[in-house]
Scaffold this motif. Sequence first.
Motif, PDB file in Angstrom:
ATOM      1  N   LYS A   1      34.258  33.729  37.573  1.00 19.21           N
ATOM      2  CA  LYS A   1      35.679  33.387  37.754  1.00 19.21           C
ATOM      3  C   LYS A   1      36.590  34.543  37.307  1.00 19.21           C
ATOM      4  O   LYS A   1      37.506  34.939  38.033  1.00 19.21           O
ATOM      5  N   THR A   2      36.317  35.064  36.107  1.00 14.88           N
ATOM      6  CA  THR A   2      37.140  36.172  35.606  1.00 14.88           C
ATOM      7  C   THR A   2      36.945  37.411  36.486  1.00 14.88           C
ATOM      8  O   THR A   2      37.911  38.130  36.779  1.00 14.88           O
ATOM      9  N   THR A   3      35.715  37.630  36.920  1.00 13.55           N
ATOM     10  CA  THR A   3      35.441  38.764  37.815  1.00 13.55           C
ATOM     11  C   THR A   3      36.296  38.660  39.077  1.00 13.55           C
ATOM     12  O   THR A   3      36.944  39.634  39.480  1.00 13.55           O
ATOM     13  N   LEU A   4      36.337  37.480  39.680  1.00 10.11           N
ATOM     14  CA  LEU A   4      37.130  37.287  40.901  1.00 10.11           C
ATOM     15  C   LEU A   4      38.622  37.518  40.629  1.00 10.11           C
ATOM     16  O   LEU A   4      39.321  38.185  41.401  1.00 10.11           O
TER      17      LEU A   4
ATOM     18  N   ILE B   1      39.405  41.140  40.270  1.00 12.18           N
ATOM     19  CA  ILE B   1      39.412  41.818  41.583  1.00 12.18           C
ATOM     20  C   ILE B   1      40.754  41.553  42.274  1.00 12.18           C
ATOM     21  O   ILE B   1      41.387  42.466  42.799  1.00 12.18           O
ATOM     22  N   ILE B   2      41.216  40.289  42.231  1.00  7.52           N
ATOM     23  CA  ILE B   2      42.508  39.951  42.847  1.00  7.52           C
ATOM     24  C   ILE B   2      43.636  40.736  42.161  1.00  7.52           C
ATOM     25  O   ILE B   2      44.583  41.182  42.802  1.00  7.52           O
ATOM     26  N   GLY B   3      43.512  40.920  40.845  1.00 10.23           N
ATOM     27  CA  GLY B   3      44.538  41.630  40.082  1.00 10.23           C
ATOM     28  C   GLY B   3      44.436  43.145  40.162  1.00 10.23           C
ATOM     29  O   GLY B   3      45.215  43.844  39.520  1.00 10.23           O
ATOM     30  N   GLY B   4      43.482  43.648  40.924  1.00  6.15           N
ATOM     31  CA  GLY B   4      43.352  45.097  41.077  1.00  6.15           C
ATOM     32  C   GLY B   4      42.805  45.783  39.835  1.00  6.15           C
ATOM     33  O   GLY B   4      42.908  46.997  39.696  1.00  6.15           O
ATOM     34  N   LEU B   5      42.208  45.015  38.920  1.00  7.09           N
ATOM     35  CA  LEU B   5      41.645  45.610  37.701  1.00  7.09           C
ATOM     36  C   LEU B   5      40.187  46.012  37.895  1.00  7.09           C
ATOM     37  O   LEU B   5      39.639  46.767  37.110  1.00  7.09           O
ATOM     38  N   LEU B   6      39.574  45.472  38.939  1.00 10.93           N
ATOM     39  CA  LEU B   6      38.152  45.703  39.175  1.00 10.93           C
ATOM     40  C   LEU B   6      37.964  45.900  40.677  1.00 10.93           C
ATOM     41  O   LEU B   6      38.538  45.157  41.474  1.00 10.93           O
ATOM     42  N   LEU B   7      37.180  46.917  41.044  1.00 13.15           N
ATOM     43  CA  LEU B   7      36.908  47.147  42.466  1.00 13.15           C
ATOM     44  C   LEU B   7      35.691  46.336  42.877  1.00 13.15           C
ATOM     45  O   LEU B   7      34.656  46.418  42.221  1.00 13.15           O
ATOM     46  N   PRO B   8      35.775  45.548  43.957  1.00 14.96           N
ATOM     47  CA  PRO B   8      34.589  44.816  44.394  1.00 14.96           C
ATOM     48  C   PRO B   8      33.560  45.777  44.999  1.00 14.96           C
ATOM     49  O   PRO B   8      33.916  46.880  45.409  1.00 14.96           O
TER      50      PRO B   8
ATOM     51  N   LEU C   1      52.558  41.209  40.403  1.00 19.51           N
ATOM     52  CA  LEU C   1      51.543  40.379  39.780  1.00 19.51           C
ATOM     53  C   LEU C   1      51.879  40.053  38.328  1.00 19.51           C
ATOM     54  O   LEU C   1      52.283  40.930  37.571  1.00 19.51           O
ATOM     55  N   GLY C   2      51.710  38.789  37.952  1.00 15.42           N
ATOM     56  CA  GLY C   2      51.796  38.402  36.541  1.00 15.42           C
ATOM     57  C   GLY C   2      50.443  37.865  36.113  1.00 15.42           C
ATOM     58  O   GLY C   2      49.835  37.074  36.838  1.00 15.42           O
ATOM     59  N   TYR C   3      49.969  38.317  34.934  1.00 18.16           N
ATOM     60  CA  TYR C   3      48.633  37.932  34.474  1.00 18.16           C
ATOM     61  C   TYR C   3      48.778  37.160  33.160  1.00 18.16           C
ATOM     62  O   TYR C   3      49.394  37.652  32.222  1.00 18.16           O
ATOM     63  N   VAL C   4      48.227  35.950  33.092  1.00 14.13           N
ATOM     64  CA  VAL C   4      48.258  35.141  31.866  1.00 14.13           C
ATOM     65  C   VAL C   4      46.815  34.984  31.372  1.00 14.13           C
ATOM     66  O   VAL C   4      45.945  34.572  32.147  1.00 14.13           O
TER      67      VAL C   4
ATOM     68  N   ILE D   1      44.522  45.653  48.686  1.00 11.15           N
ATOM     69  CA  ILE D   1      44.673  46.294  47.371  1.00 11.15           C
ATOM     70  C   ILE D   1      43.422  47.080  46.967  1.00 11.15           C
ATOM     71  O   ILE D   1      43.497  47.971  46.132  1.00 11.15           O
ATOM     72  N   VAL D   2      42.290  46.765  47.590  1.00 14.96           N
ATOM     73  CA  VAL D   2      41.055  47.490  47.272  1.00 14.96           C
ATOM     74  C   VAL D   2      41.189  48.969  47.642  1.00 14.96           C
ATOM     75  O   VAL D   2      40.579  49.840  47.023  1.00 14.96           O
ATOM     76  N   GLU D   3      42.001  49.243  48.665  1.00 16.50           N
ATOM     77  CA  GLU D   3      42.126  50.632  49.132  1.00 16.50           C
ATOM     78  C   GLU D   3      43.315  51.376  48.520  1.00 16.50           C
ATOM     79  O   GLU D   3      43.568  52.520  48.878  1.00 16.50           O
ATOM     80  N   MET D   4      44.036  50.709  47.605  1.00 18.04           N
ATOM     81  CA  MET D   4      45.204  51.388  47.020  1.00 18.04           C
ATOM     82  C   MET D   4      44.775  52.500  46.070  1.00 18.04           C
ATOM     83  O   MET D   4      43.737  52.404  45.415  1.00 18.04           O
ATOM     84  N   SER D   5      45.629  53.520  45.950  1.00 17.75           N
ATOM     85  CA  SER D   5      45.417  54.564  44.941  1.00 17.75           C
ATOM     86  C   SER D   5      45.727  53.958  43.564  1.00 17.75           C
ATOM     87  O   SER D   5      46.313  52.873  43.483  1.00 17.75           O
ATOM     88  N   GLU D   6      45.367  54.665  42.512  1.00 16.83           N
ATOM     89  CA  GLU D   6      45.646  54.161  41.160  1.00 16.83           C
ATOM     90  C   GLU D   6      47.149  53.944  40.947  1.00 16.83           C
ATOM     91  O   GLU D   6      47.563  52.965  40.342  1.00 16.83           O
ATOM     92  N   ASP D   7      47.968  54.871  41.455  1.00 13.86           N
ATOM     93  CA  ASP D   7      49.421  54.743  41.306  1.00 13.86           C
ATOM     94  C   ASP D   7      49.946  53.520  42.056  1.00 13.86           C
ATOM     95  O   ASP D   7      50.780  52.782  41.549  1.00 13.86           O
ATOM     96  N   GLU D   8      49.449  53.327  43.275  1.00 14.66           N
ATOM     97  CA  GLU D   8      49.880  52.159  44.067  1.00 14.66           C
ATOM     98  C   GLU D   8      49.469  50.865  43.360  1.00 14.66           C
ATOM     99  O   GLU D   8      50.214  49.889  43.342  1.00 14.66           O
ATOM    100  N   LYS D   9      48.262  50.880  42.779  1.00 14.89           N
ATOM    101  CA  LYS D   9      47.782  49.683  42.073  1.00 14.89           C
ATOM    102  C   LYS D   9      48.626  49.395  40.836  1.00 14.89           C
ATOM    103  O   LYS D   9      48.942  48.246  40.542  1.00 14.89           O
ATOM    104  N   ALA D  10      48.990  50.443  40.110  1.00 14.51           N
ATOM    105  CA  ALA D  10      49.815  50.255  38.907  1.00 14.51           C
ATOM    106  C   ALA D  10      51.165  49.654  39.309  1.00 14.51           C
ATOM    107  O   ALA D  10      51.678  48.743  38.649  1.00 14.51           O
ATOM    108  N   TYR D  11      51.736  50.140  40.404  1.00 21.24           N
ATOM    109  CA  TYR D  11      53.011  49.609  40.907  1.00 21.24           C
ATOM    110  C   TYR D  11      52.843  48.138  41.317  1.00 21.24           C
ATOM    111  O   TYR D  11      53.652  47.277  40.959  1.00 21.24           O
ATOM    112  N   PHE D  12      51.766  47.867  42.045  1.00 26.10           N
ATOM    113  CA  PHE D  12      51.470  46.494  42.475  1.00 26.10           C
ATOM    114  C   PHE D  12      51.355  45.567  41.262  1.00 26.10           C
ATOM    115  O   PHE D  12      51.963  44.491  41.228  1.00 26.10           O
TER     116      PHE D  12
END
Length: 223
Positions: A44-47, A50-57, A85-88, A69-80
């Motif tokens: 569950k956390t892995t999924l 991945i949705i949050g762009g913290l882990l590449l599938p 995105l909000g993470y709780v 989002i899998v294909e975003m650059s690191e900068d694009e992911k940080a912006y995203f």
Amino acid sequence: MLKIENVSMDFYETNSVVHVLKNINLEISINELTVIKGPSGSGKTTLLNIIGGLLLPTSGKVLIDNQNIVEMSEDEKAYFRNQKLGYVFQNFYLEPNFTVLENVEIPLVISEMNKSERKNRINLALTKVGLLDKQDVIVSKLSGGEKQRVCIARAVVNDPKIIIADEPTGNLDSKNGELVMDMLKSLCNEDRIVIVITHNDDYATKYGDKIYELKDGVINEKK
Ligand SMILES: Nc1ncnc2c1ncn2[C@@H]1O[C@H](COP(=O)(O)OP(=O)(O)O)[C@@H](O)[C@H]1O
Ligand SMILES: [Mg+2]
């Protein structure tokens, strides 16, 4: 719309491979609180990471408004992550020595927002979670329920389209758990995608518009 297409995740150990997610497909819409449940260790956390762009599938796509989002650059992911995105988290990950206001301000400082706009956003977020009167309290002095509400305020302060919550009620009693679930539900009803992982079947049934179970690497719709 959030679309997860053919997502697989393998973890490599010394002499073996663990197939944690096997070709997951899922579509999640705004205004439908989505609950994911499943046994401990089912991915569950892995999924969610991945949705949050913290882990590449290992393979597959995560499409948000048709952007993968899998294909975003690191900068694009940080912006995203900052804007969309909000993470709780179950364990809050707050700055214990900062005040409530300073914690909620962090995403706005990262997005380089000016001071008066920051003030407006913080007031709005703290009002949503009922903590405006505690804005100057040091976070380590708060109860668990209040800490989780600070996390929700921090997650929503940039007005993200997507909120993901990993066992947000795991460390709370039932009264505070309900309060947190009520808040996530209201945020979902503001045209957001909200995904909540929970072990609590009562919350899943009461709050979930869609319920999925992750087990043995596959996901099944329960409601
Ligand atoms: N970085 C990692 N390296 C190796 N194995 C991992 C890693 N992260 C998670 N796992 C394994 O993947 C499985 C799923 O973990 P997780 O997503 O945390 O499950 P859940 O959140 O459902 O309890 C577990 O068997 C875990 O040990
Ligand atoms: Mg987990």
